[in-house]
Design an enzyme around this catalytic site. Structure first.
Site, PDB file in Angstrom:
ATOM      1  N   LYS A  51      -5.665 -58.311 -36.399  1.00 38.67           N
ATOM      2  CA  LYS A  51      -7.038 -57.805 -36.512  1.00 38.67           C
ATOM      3  C   LYS A  51      -7.860 -58.256 -35.308  1.00 38.67           C
ATOM      4  O   LYS A  51      -8.250 -59.414 -35.197  1.00 38.67           O
ATOM      5  CB  LYS A  51      -7.717 -58.317 -37.790  1.00 38.67           C
ATOM      6  CG  LYS A  51      -9.000 -57.543 -38.073  1.00 38.67           C
ATOM      7  CD  LYS A  51     -10.037 -58.339 -38.813  1.00 38.67           C
ATOM      8  CE  LYS A  51     -10.965 -59.106 -37.942  1.00 38.67           C
ATOM      9  NZ  LYS A  51     -11.839 -58.329 -37.049  1.00 38.67           N
TER      10      LYS A  51
ATOM     11  N   GLY B 109     -11.510 -68.338 -33.292  1.00 36.98           N
ATOM     12  CA  GLY B 109     -12.891 -67.908 -33.452  1.00 36.98           C
ATOM     13  C   GLY B 109     -13.792 -69.112 -33.638  1.00 36.98           C
ATOM     14  O   GLY B 109     -13.474 -70.218 -33.193  1.00 36.98           O
ATOM     15  N   SER B 110     -14.895 -68.902 -34.310  1.00 37.84           N
ATOM     16  CA  SER B 110     -15.881 -69.974 -34.452  1.00 37.84           C
ATOM     17  C   SER B 110     -15.424 -70.996 -35.497  1.00 37.84           C
ATOM     18  O   SER B 110     -14.652 -70.680 -36.408  1.00 37.84           O
ATOM     19  CB  SER B 110     -17.222 -69.381 -34.869  1.00 37.84           C
ATOM     20  OG  SER B 110     -17.066 -68.698 -36.093  1.00 37.84           O
ATOM     21  N   THR B 111     -15.938 -72.197 -35.369  1.00 39.88           N
ATOM     22  CA  THR B 111     -15.610 -73.255 -36.328  1.00 39.88           C
ATOM     23  C   THR B 111     -16.095 -72.861 -37.725  1.00 39.88           C
ATOM     24  O   THR B 111     -15.422 -73.104 -38.728  1.00 39.88           O
ATOM     25  CB  THR B 111     -16.222 -74.584 -35.858  1.00 39.88           C
ATOM     26  OG1 THR B 111     -15.559 -74.943 -34.632  1.00 39.88           O
ATOM     27  CG2 THR B 111     -16.015 -75.707 -36.868  1.00 39.88           C
TER      28      THR B 111
ATOM     29  N   GLY C 268     -13.732 -70.360 -39.104  1.00 40.03           N
ATOM     30  CA  GLY C 268     -12.471 -71.096 -39.288  1.00 40.03           C
ATOM     31  C   GLY C 268     -12.472 -71.888 -40.583  1.00 40.03           C
ATOM     32  O   GLY C 268     -11.474 -71.939 -41.310  1.00 40.03           O
TER      33      GLY C 268
ATOM     34  N   CYS D  46     -13.950 -70.915 -25.094  1.00 42.24           N
ATOM     35  CA  CYS D  46     -13.904 -72.132 -25.911  1.00 42.24           C
ATOM     36  C   CYS D  46     -13.602 -73.359 -25.065  1.00 42.24           C
ATOM     37  O   CYS D  46     -13.927 -74.468 -25.455  1.00 42.24           O
ATOM     38  CB  CYS D  46     -12.864 -71.968 -27.003  1.00 42.24           C
ATOM     39  SG  CYS D  46     -11.313 -71.419 -26.336  1.00 42.24           S
TER      40      CYS D  46
HETATM   41  P1  NDP Z   1     -15.999 -65.375 -35.141  1.00 46.26           P
HETATM   42  O1  NDP Z   1     -15.493 -66.621 -35.762  1.00 46.26           O
HETATM   43  O2  NDP Z   1     -17.199 -64.728 -35.679  1.00 46.26           O
HETATM   44  O3  NDP Z   1     -14.876 -64.222 -35.162  1.00 46.26           O
HETATM   45  C1  NDP Z   1     -13.541 -64.442 -34.852  1.00 46.26           C
HETATM   46  C2  NDP Z   1     -12.692 -63.426 -35.597  1.00 46.26           C
HETATM   47  O4  NDP Z   1     -12.784 -63.692 -36.993  1.00 46.26           O
HETATM   48  C3  NDP Z   1     -13.145 -61.976 -35.406  1.00 46.26           C
HETATM   49  O5  NDP Z   1     -12.015 -61.130 -35.383  1.00 46.26           O
HETATM   50  C4  NDP Z   1     -13.975 -61.735 -36.647  1.00 46.26           C
HETATM   51  O6  NDP Z   1     -14.063 -60.378 -37.008  1.00 46.26           O
HETATM   52  C5  NDP Z   1     -13.176 -62.513 -37.676  1.00 46.26           C
HETATM   53  N1  NDP Z   1     -13.920 -62.881 -38.885  1.00 46.26           N
HETATM   54  C6  NDP Z   1     -15.271 -62.947 -39.066  1.00 46.26           C
HETATM   55  N2  NDP Z   1     -15.554 -63.288 -40.335  1.00 46.26           N
HETATM   56  C7  NDP Z   1     -14.369 -63.424 -40.981  1.00 46.26           C
HETATM   57  C8  NDP Z   1     -14.006 -63.779 -42.306  1.00 46.26           C
HETATM   58  N3  NDP Z   1     -14.911 -64.056 -43.240  1.00 46.26           N
HETATM   59  N4  NDP Z   1     -12.692 -63.836 -42.627  1.00 46.26           N
HETATM   60  C9  NDP Z   1     -11.753 -63.581 -41.700  1.00 46.26           C
HETATM   61  N5  NDP Z   1     -12.024 -63.234 -40.425  1.00 46.26           N
HETATM   62  C10 NDP Z   1     -13.324 -63.167 -40.058  1.00 46.26           C
HETATM   63  O7  NDP Z   1     -16.094 -65.778 -33.626  1.00 46.26           O
HETATM   64  P2  NDP Z   1     -16.498 -64.866 -32.394  1.00 46.26           P
HETATM   65  O8  NDP Z   1     -15.670 -63.647 -32.370  1.00 46.26           O
HETATM   66  O9  NDP Z   1     -17.963 -64.726 -32.470  1.00 46.26           O
HETATM   67  O10 NDP Z   1     -16.005 -65.761 -31.145  1.00 46.26           O
HETATM   68  C11 NDP Z   1     -16.744 -66.757 -30.641  1.00 46.26           C
HETATM   69  C12 NDP Z   1     -16.322 -68.117 -31.217  1.00 46.26           C
HETATM   70  O11 NDP Z   1     -14.913 -68.259 -31.176  1.00 46.26           O
HETATM   71  C13 NDP Z   1     -16.865 -69.258 -30.425  1.00 46.26           C
HETATM   72  O12 NDP Z   1     -17.408 -70.229 -31.251  1.00 46.26           O
HETATM   73  C14 NDP Z   1     -15.653 -69.816 -29.680  1.00 46.26           C
HETATM   74  O13 NDP Z   1     -15.667 -71.138 -29.332  1.00 46.26           O
HETATM   75  C15 NDP Z   1     -14.538 -69.530 -30.591  1.00 46.26           C
HETATM   76  N6  NDP Z   1     -13.318 -69.376 -29.821  1.00 46.26           N
HETATM   77  C16 NDP Z   1     -12.380 -70.367 -29.843  1.00 46.26           C
HETATM   78  C17 NDP Z   1     -11.253 -70.273 -29.077  1.00 46.26           C
HETATM   79  C18 NDP Z   1     -10.188 -71.302 -29.116  1.00 46.26           C
HETATM   80  O14 NDP Z   1      -9.095 -71.031 -28.668  1.00 46.26           O
HETATM   81  N7  NDP Z   1     -10.414 -72.489 -29.626  1.00 46.26           N
HETATM   82  C19 NDP Z   1     -11.029 -69.141 -28.190  1.00 46.26           C
HETATM   83  C20 NDP Z   1     -12.056 -68.157 -28.263  1.00 46.26           C
HETATM   84  C21 NDP Z   1     -13.156 -68.291 -29.040  1.00 46.26           C
HETATM   85  P3  NDP Z   1     -15.306 -59.426 -36.565  1.00 46.26           P
HETATM   86  O15 NDP Z   1     -15.855 -59.980 -35.300  1.00 46.26           O
HETATM   87  O16 NDP Z   1     -14.655 -58.132 -36.406  1.00 46.26           O
HETATM   88  O17 NDP Z   1     -16.278 -59.439 -37.689  1.00 46.26           O
END
Ligand code: NDP
Length: 449
Positions: A152, A205-207, A210, A261
């Site tokens: 996804k 994604g975000s903490t 996560g 990140c």
């Molecule tokens: P999000 O956590 O919002 O989104 C990450 C993914 O999770 C997207 O595909 C999103 O879908 C999906 N998602 C959102 N809500 C849910 C849920 N309830 N259940 C399951 N999946 C969900 O982060 P961002 O996309 O805004 O990315 C930025 C953040 O990611 C920053 O905080 C950054 O630090 C972190 N990050 C960490 C990395 C690492 O390797 N440690 C690398 C890159 C980013 P959708 O957007 O389609 O709603």
């Protein structure tokens, strides 16, 4: 339908239907059906298919780089390099298929052996900042271990992953093994997390999200790998090559417009070298080329969205040490390279900005440098700049982060493990370590009596 935008122009570049929870269920069912045959593919054939996928990514590299550059707003030169890494990732895991094996353990009365079993259907949830790269970091080891996948992409940046799904089929990977589903995180992502037939979630994604993935996964004791946020320190000691450290520092935080990140967004500088370093840093930051992502000379593009720009702007409320330029009067979610002098207690030093804003913070000595570097809930990456080798290693061992570099800011390599300490997550991607997250160890005792 969801409009997919080019963040540099705000133009709609695609309109896609949003997948529903039922479509997520159907994708999981397809992946489940495809699993028995895929796990039975011989290791050499699985490797051959991954190699073909790598070759196709190379062949279509320019097309993929353009898709990524337009959809994320990232400079084309960076997008080309990222696509190059995607091909390398598939080459690496093609080579890893038959090198990830079990062992025989001496025991009484028989033979004890271990096997690396695939998990089954895995859900891969990726963010918008490095869409194709991060998808490949998960897809490569997942497929190499014999799992089938539902991928996804983030709602804002689905285009490169959808194209990758087509390339998987073209490479000969059987139908149903890789299913790419564009849809909202709160619907499709959530469904994958809850689905009883999904054995593992690989999440970046975000903490905050996560944490909810981890909570949701608890109901079915799903395996999770979490790659989350960061607030990494770039530690500059007075004995470092200051010119080199200052020339490199802007690219360690403004690359990908700070939406990284691993961004070294806290620049910690030893007090005795602070003024000189800041002067050099401002000079280097002024040299960052900001503008049209399609121009090969561009080093920084816009942010991903208007909403994100508002969030980034909220971190810059007072005086700044330096503010760069952005394209004038044009459309696009631009934000200038910004340096602020701060203390580690300020919001800009505590929260992940995820934009081109760096906090420059002085420290008195080695002990304070380590204390400040660790004074954050995150622990992803960081750098140490010094000519004193023993100090470099002392500090590297003391900093609570998963990926560090000495006299360099680069921390991501295909063959080496990547992942965080503390609230930056757990599990490792890339390298041979990633295979641990996509397989179970099975122990079989064979009696000789
Ligand atoms: P999000 O956590 O919002 O989104 C990450 C993914 O999770 C997207 O595909 C999103 O879908 C999906 N998602 C959102 N809500 C849910 C849920 N309830 N259940 C399951 N999946 C969900 O982060 P961002 O996309 O805004 O990315 C930025 C953040 O990611 C920053 O905080 C950054 O630090 C972190 N990050 C960490 C990395 C690492 O390797 N440690 C690398 C890159 C980013 P959708 O957007 O389609 O709603």
């Amino acid at each position: 339908m969801t409009a997919v935008l080019n963040p540099a122009t705000e133009e709609t570049i695609a309109e896609l239907p949003e997948a529903s929870a039922e479509e997520a269920d159907a994708a999981v069912a397809r992946a489940k059906d495809a699993f028995p045959a895929w796990r039975a593919v011989t290791p050499s054939d699985r490797a051959r298919l991954l190699r073909r996928l790598a070759a196709l990514v190379e062949e279509r590299g320019e097309e993929l780089a353009r898709i990524e550059s337009e959809n994320v707003g990232k400079p084309i030169s960076g997008a080309r390099a990222e696509v190059g890494m995607v091909a390398e990732v598939f080459h690496f895991y093609a080579g890893a298929v038959d090198k990830h094996h079990g062992e025989t353990i001496p025991v009484a009365g028989g033979v004890d052996m271990t096997f690396r079993e695939p998990l089954g259907v895995v859900g891969l949830i990726v963010p918008w900042n490095f869409p194709l790269n991060i998808a490949s970091w998960k897809l490569g080891p997942a497929l190499a271990c014999g799992n089938t996948v539902v991928l996804k992409p983030a709602e804002l940046t689905p285009l490169s992953s959808l194209r990758l799904g087509e390339l998987c089929l073209e490479a000969g990977i059987p139908e149903g093994v890789v299913n790419v589903l564009a849809g909202k995180g709160s619907i499709v992502g959530q469904r994958l997390v809850e689905h009883p037939d999904v054995a593992k979630i690989g999440f970046t994604g975000s903490t905050e999200v996560g944490r909810s993935v981890m909570e949701g996964a608890a109901a079915t004791i799903k395996r999770v790998t979490l790659e989350l946020g960061g607030k990494s320190a770039n530690v500059i000691f007075a004995d470092a090559d200051l010119e080199k450290a200052a020339a490199a520092a802007p690219y360690a935080v403004f690359d990908n417009a700070g939406q990284d990140c691993c961004a070294r967004s806290r620049i910690l500088v030893e007090s005795s070298a602070y003024d000189r370093f800041l002067e050099l840093l401002i000079e280097a930051t002024a040299g960052v080329e900001v503008g049209d992502p399609a121009d090969p000379r561009t080093e920084m593009g816009p942010l991903i969205s208007e909403e994100h720009r508002r969030k980034v702007a909220s971190f810059v409320d007072g005086e700044v040490a330096f503010r760069g330029a952005v394209p004038d009067g044009e459309k696009g979610f631009w934000f200038p390279c910004t340096l602020v002098e701060a203390s580690n207690r300020d919001r800009v030093a505590r929260e992940e900005v995820f934009g081109p804003v760096a906090a420059v913070i002085p420290f008195a000595d080695e002990a304070e440098a380590v204390r400040l570097a660790n004074d954050t809930p995150y622990g992803l990456s960081g750098s140490i700049w010094t000519r004193d080798g023993a100090r470099a290693l002392r500090v590297a061992r003391a900093v609570e982060a998963g990926v560090l570099s000495v006299n360099s800011n680069s921390s991501v390599r295909v063959a080496t493990p990547f992942g965080g300490f503390k609230q930056s997550g757990f599990g490792r991607e890339l390298g041979m370590q990633a295979l641990e997250g996509y397989s179970e160890t099975k122990n079989v005792y064979f009696s000789l009596e």
